[in-house]
Motif scaffolding. Structure first.
Motif, short mmCIF file in Angstrom:
data_model
loop_
_atom_site.label_atom_id
_atom_site.label_comp_id
_atom_site.label_asym_id
_atom_site.label_seq_id
_atom_site.Cartn_x
_atom_site.Cartn_y
_atom_site.Cartn_z
N THR A 28 0.92 -1.17 -0.01
CA THR A 28 -0.03 -0.08 0.02
C THR A 28 0.90 1.29 -0.01
O THR A 28 0.43 2.24 -0.46
CB THR A 28 -0.65 0.07 1.25
OG1 THR A 28 -0.03 0.07 2.34
CG2 THR A 28 -2.11 -1.08 1.14
N ASP A 29 2.08 1.15 0.43
CA ASP A 29 2.99 2.37 0.39
C ASP A 29 4.42 2.16 0.60
O ASP A 29 4.75 1.01 0.95
CB ASP A 29 2.52 3.18 1.83
CG ASP A 29 3.33 4.54 2.05
OD1 ASP A 29 3.16 5.31 1.11
OD2 ASP A 29 3.72 4.66 3.13
N ILE A 30 5.05 2.85 -0.18
CA ILE A 30 6.64 2.92 -0.05
C ILE A 30 7.10 4.41 0.29
O ILE A 30 6.91 4.91 -0.38
CB ILE A 30 7.19 2.20 -1.37
CG1 ILE A 30 6.65 1.12 -1.72
CG2 ILE A 30 8.62 2.14 -1.48
CD1 ILE A 30 6.95 0.46 -3.15
N ALA A 31 7.77 4.28 1.48
CA ALA A 31 8.86 5.49 1.75
C ALA A 31 9.90 5.34 2.19
O ALA A 31 10.18 4.07 2.90
CB ALA A 31 7.56 6.32 2.84
N LEU A 32 11.00 6.42 1.97
CA LEU A 32 12.19 6.24 2.55
C LEU A 32 12.20 6.84 3.77
O LEU A 32 11.69 8.16 3.90
CB LEU A 32 13.08 6.92 1.57
CG LEU A 32 14.47 7.10 2.01
CD1 LEU A 32 15.19 5.51 1.97
CD2 LEU A 32 15.59 7.94 1.08
N GLN A 33 12.74 5.99 4.82
CA GLN A 33 12.88 6.56 6.08
C GLN A 33 14.54 6.32 6.78
O GLN A 33 14.66 5.36 7.14
CB GLN A 33 11.92 5.89 7.44
CG GLN A 33 10.40 6.34 6.98
CD GLN A 33 9.48 5.70 8.03
OE1 GLN A 33 9.99 5.05 9.17
NE2 GLN A 33 8.15 6.16 8.02
N GLY A 34 15.11 7.60 6.61
CA GLY A 34 16.59 7.45 7.17
C GLY A 34 17.13 6.52 5.87
O GLY A 34 17.19 6.69 4.78
N ALA A 35 17.85 5.54 6.61
CA ALA A 35 18.66 4.55 5.69
C ALA A 35 17.89 3.45 5.13
O ALA A 35 18.47 2.38 4.61
CB ALA A 35 19.99 4.17 6.36
N VAL A 57 5.93 -3.49 13.20
CA VAL A 57 6.93 -3.24 12.41
C VAL A 57 7.68 -4.31 12.32
O VAL A 57 8.23 -4.78 13.28
CB VAL A 57 7.62 -2.03 12.56
CG1 VAL A 57 8.77 -1.70 11.43
CG2 VAL A 57 6.66 -0.65 12.40
N ILE A 58 7.93 -4.90 11.04
CA ILE A 58 8.98 -6.22 10.86
C ILE A 58 10.13 -5.26 10.51
O ILE A 58 10.64 -4.68 9.55
CB ILE A 58 8.69 -6.98 9.49
CG1 ILE A 58 7.14 -7.37 9.95
CG2 ILE A 58 9.67 -8.11 9.63
CD1 ILE A 58 6.79 -8.44 9.07
N PRO A 59 11.12 -5.40 11.57
CA PRO A 59 12.51 -4.78 11.23
C PRO A 59 13.53 -5.39 10.40
O PRO A 59 13.21 -6.31 9.76
CB PRO A 59 13.11 -4.92 12.71
CG PRO A 59 12.45 -6.17 13.26
CD PRO A 59 11.24 -6.21 12.70
N LEU A 60 14.23 -4.22 10.27
CA LEU A 60 15.28 -4.84 9.07
C LEU A 60 16.21 -6.03 9.33
O LEU A 60 16.76 -6.87 8.49
CB LEU A 60 16.27 -3.45 9.19
CG LEU A 60 17.63 -3.62 7.90
CD1 LEU A 60 16.74 -3.56 6.41
CD2 LEU A 60 18.47 -2.55 7.90
#
Length: 321
Positions: free
Chosen positions: A60-67, A115-118
């Motif tokens: 539904t959404d793609i956004a850049l947050q920091g790195a 949130v599923i983390p990196l």
């Protein structure tokens, strides 16, 4: 006329309801999650979300947050995901279409909006980046040196033509020999399988033999330890005897000399000792007979008084003059 209008309206309403079922389900029967990826890798809004290959939602959404890249997901509400769920970006088609693959893990349930983390996500290689890196590597290659190396290799092979031909001929003959021994190789493999079968059948006996060997080695080890302890004790005893001999050396000399003198004296008087023993034997038998009659015994003393015969008056001793 009125009936036709009502019927057409009903058909249009059914068509609209069918077209909007997905939107209604997403609005009222879906759960949202966010996933962090290292890069988007060509992912777009509307790409599918799958679990074990089955589509369960969409991006539904793609956004850049920091790195990192934060990707929003809309997943069917009836799908139960574990609290340690992981995500991965995968290629869906040869044209480069991406999708998000979810792998449910953990004992609990992933809460809505989590949130599923990196750390629990994976991303594939991006083809443009790989091709760009390959181009940079190719540009960095010294083509003239590479061409010179190829020329040297070609020249070496040309000069070594006879040797290479002989090697190839040898390989050919080797292959012919192997093919001619094909039947023997098959027989060898069959016998090897037979040996393997025998070993498999005797596995228990082999295990027992190995265990018995281990027990035998343990017994040998125990005997070795006992012999070693015995040798240590013998060594200590020898050391003590040596120390005792050194300490009593002054006393042993005179004692051995006295013992030698006593033995020599006994050897010289051997005859007298034997005669004394022979004379003592009758006396011992006599007193044994006398003392064997009970609490009383009779004894006779000879030679202590003058000899008197029956009917003979006693002799009057003569006074000395």
């Amino acid at each position: 006329m009125l009936a036709g209008i009502v019927g057409l309206s009903a058909v249009l309403a059914m068509i609209a309801a069918g077209l909007s079922t997905g939107a209604l389900r997403e609005a009222f029967g879906a759960t949202s999650y966010d996933v962090e990826f290292a890069h988007a890798a060509g992912l777009k809004e509307g790409d599918p979300v799958r679990v074990t290959g089955i589509k369960v939602g969409r991006v539904t959404d793609i956004a850049l947050q920091g790195a990192v890249v934060r990707v929003g997901l809309s997943v069917d509400d009836d799908l139960e995901l574990g609290e340690a769920t992981s995500a991965a970006l995968k290629v869906e088609t040869l044209l480069g279409t991406e999708f998000v693959s979810l792998d449910s893990q953990g004992s609990g349930r992933l809460r809505a909006g989590a949130v599923i983390p990196l750390e629990r996500t994976r991303t594939p290689f991006a083809l443009p980046e790989v091709l760009g890196g390959l181009t940079d590597r190719i540009d960095a290659i010294d083509t003239e040196s590479l061409a010179q190396a190829f020329r040297v290799v070609a020249g070496t092979l040309d000069e070594a033509g006879p040797e290479v031909a002989a090697a190839v001929d040898g390989l050919s003959r080797l292959s012919v020999t192997v093919s001619s021994r094909d039947a023997q190789l098959r027989e060898l493999l069959a016998r090897s399988r037979g040996v393997s079968a025998v070993l498999a059948d005797r596995s228990e006996q082999i295990v027992t033999l190995v265990e018995d060997a281990a027990a035998f080695l343990q017994v040998l080890e125990a005997r070795r330890a006992a012999i070693e302890a015995l040798l240590d004790g013998t060594q200590r005893l020898a050391a003590e005897i040596t120390a005792t001999t050194r300490a009593t050396r002054k006393d042993l000399g005179p004692a051995l000399q006295a013992l030698t003198t006593t033995v020599d004296t006994l050897r010289k008087n051997k005859g007298d000792l034997e005669e004394s023993i022979q004379l003592y034997a009758p006396l011992l038998r006599y007193y044994t007979t006398v003392l064997g009659h009970g609490r009383w015994f009779d004894a006779a003393l000879f030679g202590l008084t003058p000899k008197v015969l029956p009917g003979t008056p006693p002799t009057t001793p003569v006074a000395p003059r």
